[in-house]
Structures are given as C-alpha cells and as structure tokens.
Design a protein around this motif. Structure first.
Motif, short mmCIF file in Angstrom:
data_model
loop_
_atom_site.label_atom_id
_atom_site.label_comp_id
_atom_site.label_asym_id
_atom_site.label_seq_id
_atom_site.Cartn_x
_atom_site.Cartn_y
_atom_site.Cartn_z
N THR A 143 -37.25 95.90 -10.47
CA THR A 143 -38.45 95.06 -10.45
C THR A 143 -38.68 94.52 -11.86
O THR A 143 -38.72 95.29 -12.81
N THR A 144 -38.83 93.22 -11.97
CA THR A 144 -39.03 92.64 -13.30
C THR A 144 -40.51 92.61 -13.66
O THR A 144 -41.37 92.69 -12.78
N LEU A 145 -40.78 92.51 -14.96
CA LEU A 145 -42.16 92.50 -15.46
C LEU A 145 -42.94 91.30 -14.95
O LEU A 145 -44.14 91.39 -14.67
N THR A 146 -42.26 90.15 -14.86
CA THR A 146 -42.97 88.91 -14.57
C THR A 146 -42.64 88.36 -13.18
O THR A 146 -43.02 87.25 -12.84
N GLY A 147 -41.88 89.15 -12.40
CA GLY A 147 -41.55 88.71 -11.06
C GLY A 147 -40.36 87.76 -10.99
O GLY A 147 -40.07 87.19 -9.93
N VAL A 148 -39.66 87.57 -12.09
CA VAL A 148 -38.48 86.70 -12.08
C VAL A 148 -37.42 87.34 -11.17
O VAL A 148 -37.31 88.57 -11.11
N PRO A 149 -36.66 86.53 -10.39
CA PRO A 149 -35.72 87.13 -9.43
C PRO A 149 -34.57 87.90 -10.08
O PRO A 149 -34.15 87.60 -11.18
N VAL A 150 -34.08 88.90 -9.34
CA VAL A 150 -32.98 89.75 -9.81
C VAL A 150 -31.79 89.53 -8.89
O VAL A 150 -31.92 89.51 -7.67
N TYR A 151 -30.60 89.36 -9.50
CA TYR A 151 -29.38 89.13 -8.74
C TYR A 151 -28.31 90.12 -9.17
O TYR A 151 -28.39 90.71 -10.26
N SER A 152 -27.30 90.24 -8.35
CA SER A 152 -26.17 91.08 -8.74
C SER A 152 -25.32 90.35 -9.77
O SER A 152 -25.11 89.14 -9.68
N VAL A 153 -24.84 91.11 -10.76
CA VAL A 153 -23.99 90.53 -11.78
C VAL A 153 -22.74 89.90 -11.15
O VAL A 153 -22.16 88.96 -11.70
N LYS A 154 -22.37 90.39 -9.97
CA LYS A 154 -21.17 89.85 -9.30
C LYS A 154 -21.35 88.37 -8.93
O LYS A 154 -20.38 87.66 -8.75
N ASP A 155 -22.61 87.95 -8.80
CA ASP A 155 -22.86 86.56 -8.39
C ASP A 155 -23.13 85.61 -9.55
O ASP A 155 -23.42 84.43 -9.33
N VAL A 156 -23.01 86.12 -10.76
CA VAL A 156 -23.49 85.30 -11.89
C VAL A 156 -22.73 83.99 -12.05
O VAL A 156 -23.30 82.98 -12.48
N LEU A 157 -21.46 83.96 -11.65
CA LEU A 157 -20.70 82.71 -11.82
C LEU A 157 -21.21 81.58 -10.93
O LEU A 157 -21.00 80.41 -11.22
N ASN A 158 -21.94 81.94 -9.86
CA ASN A 158 -22.57 80.91 -9.03
C ASN A 158 -23.62 80.13 -9.83
O ASN A 158 -24.05 79.06 -9.40
N TRP A 159 -24.04 80.70 -10.95
CA TRP A 159 -25.12 80.11 -11.75
C TRP A 159 -24.58 79.34 -12.96
O TRP A 159 -25.35 78.92 -13.82
N GLY A 161 -33.12 83.92 -14.05
CA GLY A 161 -32.95 85.17 -13.32
C GLY A 161 -32.39 86.26 -14.19
O GLY A 161 -31.92 86.02 -15.30
N VAL A 162 -32.50 87.48 -13.65
CA VAL A 162 -31.94 88.67 -14.30
C VAL A 162 -30.73 89.09 -13.47
O VAL A 162 -30.80 89.13 -12.24
N PHE A 163 -29.62 89.39 -14.13
CA PHE A 163 -28.40 89.81 -13.45
C PHE A 163 -28.11 91.26 -13.82
O PHE A 163 -28.10 91.62 -15.00
N THR A 164 -27.92 92.09 -12.82
CA THR A 164 -27.81 93.53 -13.05
C THR A 164 -26.58 94.11 -12.34
O THR A 164 -26.13 93.58 -11.33
N ARG A 165 -26.08 95.22 -12.91
CA ARG A 165 -24.99 95.96 -12.26
C ARG A 165 -25.54 96.89 -11.19
O ARG A 165 -24.81 97.42 -10.37
N ARG A 166 -26.88 97.15 -11.26
CA ARG A 166 -27.51 98.00 -10.26
C ARG A 166 -27.73 97.20 -8.98
O ARG A 166 -27.51 96.00 -8.94
N ASP A 167 -28.20 97.89 -7.96
CA ASP A 167 -28.61 97.20 -6.73
C ASP A 167 -29.82 96.33 -7.07
O ASP A 167 -30.86 96.86 -7.46
N PRO A 168 -29.72 95.01 -6.91
CA PRO A 168 -30.84 94.14 -7.30
C PRO A 168 -32.15 94.54 -6.63
O PRO A 168 -33.22 94.40 -7.23
#
Lengths: 326, 326
Positions: free
Chosen positions: B41-57, B30-37
């Motif tokens: 939109t990613t190039l290959t459709g890989v999911p986007v998450y909030s950076v705030k949730d990255v520790l769940n991963w 996944g891609v983790f962003t500071r913006r609103d996920p």
C-alpha cells in the motif's frame, strides 16, 4: 596550458595573478592596464601592457579575466571584450544581472566566444548553494548572512562625510538570528535583526564627533535600518587594526519533507576568508578553466555559475574526480 | 509533467513518493515491486505493479528511479534498466563507483538514455562541495565528518552478534576535531580522532553483557578503530528513543592563497537531517529532473552529480534563477 590575460590590476587582478600561479594547467600571458604600463609592477614579474594593445593578443589568450568594477567598468567592458575573447567577470550588482547577461550573451554568441559573468562568492558560490538548496528542498526558507567583513560601499559612504579622515564599516551577522535559523525556527527577520554594522573612523582635526556619529547612524539606505556602533580611533590604531580584507558569510536553507511535512532539514554553507579579493579571484580562475573547456566544445554564449557542470572546474580528469572526490 | 516511476518500495521509495508530490512539474506513474503488488500500500495511493511488468511502461515513464540497495540490487538493476529507461540511482559504495559508472554508461549510450548514478548526500551533495572546494582552493586539506546519525552497516554488524535482539550504532563527529579544522589548524586526524561510535543494544534473555560488549568494541573494521560506548537498554527504551532516522555531517576544506600562501580560507558545508531517506530522496528527485532535461537535449550516457549544471535541477527557468537566486 590555458593562457590567461588579466584586464585591470587592482586587488582582484593581483589575486588572479596568485591563483593562476597556483594552477598547474594555466599560464599568465600578461596584465593589461589603463595606466602607463611602465608605472605598474606585478607581483610575479608577469609583463604589463597597455589595454589599448589587448586586441593584438586575440589569438594568444584563451580566457581574458576582467577585473574592473561593477558600477561603470564591467557593463561596458564585458560585452565589448566578449567580441574578441572568451571572458570571465565578477559583476556583482544583483539587480542588473539580467541586463548584463543579455548584453554579454549577444556579443559572445555572435562571435563564437564563451563568457561567464558574476563569478565570485556572492554572486557565485553562495548562488550555487541557494540553487542546490532550493532544488532539494522546495518547501523551505532561505537565509543569507554576510560577515563579519568590510563593506566597501558603506566604508565609502562614511568617508564622504565632512570631518572624516578615514573609515571602515563592518557588516556583522546577528548571532542570535543565525542560531534561530540553524535551529529550524524559520524566523521572519527584518534587516535590523539579521546584521549589525560597526564603524571605525578617524576624525579630522576639530571635527564634531557627536554630530558625525548621528550623521552616520541616521544615514538612509546605508545605516538607518541597522543598529550601528561607531568608534572614533586614532590614525595609528586604524592602520594597525583595520587594514584587513577578511570577509565571510552564511547561506542557510531550512526546509521540510514528508507526507505531512513532518521532517525538517537544515543545509548550511559558510565561508571564513582571510582575503576577500584573493578568494574571489580563486573562484574566478576555476570558472575560467570551465569557460576554456566549454569554448573548446563549441558551447558559446553567456553563462553563469549555475550553468557550469562542477567537474569542469577542476584540473583533475572526470575519472579522477569520480574515483577520489565523488 | 515529468513522469516518474519508482522501482523498489522501502524507506527510499516512500521518500521519493513524497518528494515527487512536492514537485509541481512531476507526476508519479507507479511503484514497481518484487513483492506481490496486492500486498503493498502506497502512502499517496499511487498504483503498485509487479516489477515483471515494468517494460510495458517503457514509453510512459520519463525517469525510472531505482531504490534498491548498493550491495546486490543496483550493480545489476541500473545497467539493465538503463537499456529501457532514463534512470537515477543512489549507488553509494564509493570504491565501486568507477565500475558501476562504466557499466551504466555502456547500456545508456547504446540505447540513447540518460542515467545518473550515486545521487544523495554522500555521495551526492557532499561530493559537490568537495569538488567546488578543491577547484577553488587547490592548496588545502579536505575533511568530511558524518553524524550524528545511524550507521546502518554498523547496526547490522551488531545485530548479527549472538545474544543481541536489536541494536543501533550511531556515528558521532568528535567536536574538538571539528573545531580544530574550523580554526584552520589543519590537523592530521586518525579514524579514532574524527568519530566516536555509540551503540544501543537490546540483549536476548540470558546473554552475557560483558562478553558482548567486548565483542562489539573489538570487532575489526567496524569498531576496533573507534572509541565505542555500548549501552544495553530495554526493548521499550529502544523503541521509544532509537527508531529515528536522523543524520547529517560536515564537509570542510581549509586552504591557502596569496603569493606566499599567507591567507587562509575555510569553506564549510553541513547538513542536519531529520530523515536521512527523505532527504536523500529529495536530492534524487532534483537530479531526476535534470536527467529528463539532458535526455530531451540528446545528452545520453551515464552522469554523476559532478556533470550536472545546477540550473537544470530547479523547477524555475534559467531566467528566474538568474533574477532571484544568483
């Protein structure tokens, strides 16, 4: 100080002697030869011993550098001496590397030594460039060009012809092929399209120049797949212009990245060497430093240049390298 | 499969996405962003998450690749995320590398993670070439040339000038300086003698072109030490001809060997890149593979490209590399 021994004292051994002298953290303990030690004079006055006595130096040498030939010396010497010493060689018969590696690895692991085979520039630095380039650009094509430089094997082949007194054969990359690769054209190149060969030969008295020229140009494996130019010259001209040991070459990878492979990248590494044996020796000595460091850490067995963290090659500390060269 | 996460989704993040897709042994989690996920939109459709949730991963990502900027993002992010993940960044402020290294090393060692900082091409592949060349030729001189390519920092500096609507600044190596280095002349080169700068700028309406040209050319630190050419062009021409992200450069070492330093050798490495961010990403992804392998072996702490055995960068096994690329 890292204590170095040299086994075999030809062009390569003399190159090692100079390279060790240029290193502030190394000293040369001695040269070991199969000849009568009294008949060998070293460039820097370092002592010469008989190879028969080398085991007496087992605990006085940190790395023994094996300077024999790849055809018959190293396949025997490297596994044998890896039983008693950390060793580095410049084994360059590409096709036999897996077997040589296995033999040296078995000896070195059994006796807790570190060994490195195939140091030099190809195999060696050129291998490193191929690996970095393949790792970074998995979608791409590799090109290796050699020269301009003397091919020892091809020179020997010409010298074996009846009527030839002396000869040198040069390998020369085809400039237009190099340019096509650099321009990202990804050409499919035959052997003939990548390199030409140029032979300078001195005839024996009464030799048939035309017949010999044909014999050279049609020699299978060596010349028949190349466009070869043959020059017959005098002994004097040969000695004046063809005693050099310069060499060089190019490793180029052209690869593509992007969602649809829309972007192209060219990575190129090249060498232009006044002295092939001295440069090869300089590479070997840097890897000998790394082998001493791996041995000190208890990292035993056979390695190649692909297994060595680059920072281990330098005199400087990791901190200095990070601050000044990274 | 090596599970990769991307933190930060700009040019570099998109490049990582493409490079991971080109690797057969990796998958992008996944891609983790500071913006609103939802806004990304990613190039290959890989999911986007909030950076705030990255520790769940934490246990679902093998290597987290940090794609922030070196000025303010990475000095905070890399030491922080090295507490929870194996991480790789492309920190490129050369002067601050020792501090950044120490910070990341402390976090990673304490929590048993492997981290690698400053991956890319400079620092990165160019650093590797400098280190190999210095190890092999201790008596010599180093030259690094950049370009032709866009300098982001210099472009930004021009864009901050009042009256400038848009601008790009190119760094261009001086061809005669490159040739002198290649010929082994070992020139002492000033900043001005190594590179020129060329600026293409779009003026705002009513701006004073002559005054702005002088302001650019005399700007300390950025342009005053260079011969700079300034072109004022239309918005249309700018968009058509100056939206590229090509770059490249040259690392050359010239050194001497022999008993009396009588032989000279030139080592040259060059890059010609259509897309600077995609190539940088490709380097990062290769080093992410190595970091996963080091972490698996329990080799924790902060590393740089200088610490990585090249064989760890490739998908191929050590046996395959020895047989085909050595």
């Amino acid at each position: 100080m890292i204590r170095i021994g040299i086994l075999g004292y030809g062009n390569l051994g003399r190159g090692i002697e100079c390279a060790v002298r240029a290193a502030n953290d190394m000293e040369l303990v001695g040269v070991f030869t199969r000849r009568d030690p009294a008949s060998v004079t070293t460039l820097t006055g370092v002592p010469v011993y008989s190879v028969k006595d080398v085991l007496n130096w087992k605990d006085k040498i940190d790395v023994l550098i094996l300077c024999g030939g790849s055809a018959t010396d190293l396949p025997v010497q490297t596994p044998e001496y890896a039983k008693y010493f950390n060793v580095v060689d410049s084994f360059d018969t590409h096709a036999n590397i897996p077997t040589h590696f296995a033999n040296v690895d078995a000896s070195a692991k059994e006796t807790n030594h570190a060994a490195l085979i195939s140091a030099g520039w190809d195999p060696g630095l050129f291998s490193l460039m191929r690996v970095y380039a393949n790792a970074v650009l998995p979608n791409g094509s590799d090109y290796t060009f050699w020269g301009k430089g003397v091919s020892q094997g091809h020179s020997d082949a010409v010298r074996r012809i009846k009527g030839i007194a002396n000869a040198k054969s040069y390998t020369i990359p085809v400039e237009s092929a190099l340019e096509a690769v650099r321009n990202g054209e990804n050409p499919e190149l035959t052997t003939r399209q990548k390199h030409t060969r140029e032979v300078f030969a001195v005839l024996e008295e009464g030799a048939d120049a035309a017949a010999i020229e044909t014999e050279i140009k049609t020699m299978p494996n060596y010349f028949s797949d190349y466009d070869t130019t043959v020059h017959f010259i005098s002994k004097e001209e040969f000695e004046q212009n063809h005693s050099g040991i310069a060499h060089g070459g190019f490793v180029i990878r052209s690869g593509r990245t992007g969602l649809n492979q829309e972007n192209q990248h060219i990575m190129e590494f090249s060498l232009k060497l006044d002295s092939n044996p001295e440069f090869t020796s300089s590479v070997i000595v840097a890897f000998a430093r790394a082998i001493k460091r791996l041995s000190d850490k208890g990292d035993f067995g056979c390695k190649t240049v692909l297994d060595i963290p680059p920072a281990l090659l330098c005199e400087q500390s990791p901190e200095e390298l990070r601050a000044h060269l990274l």
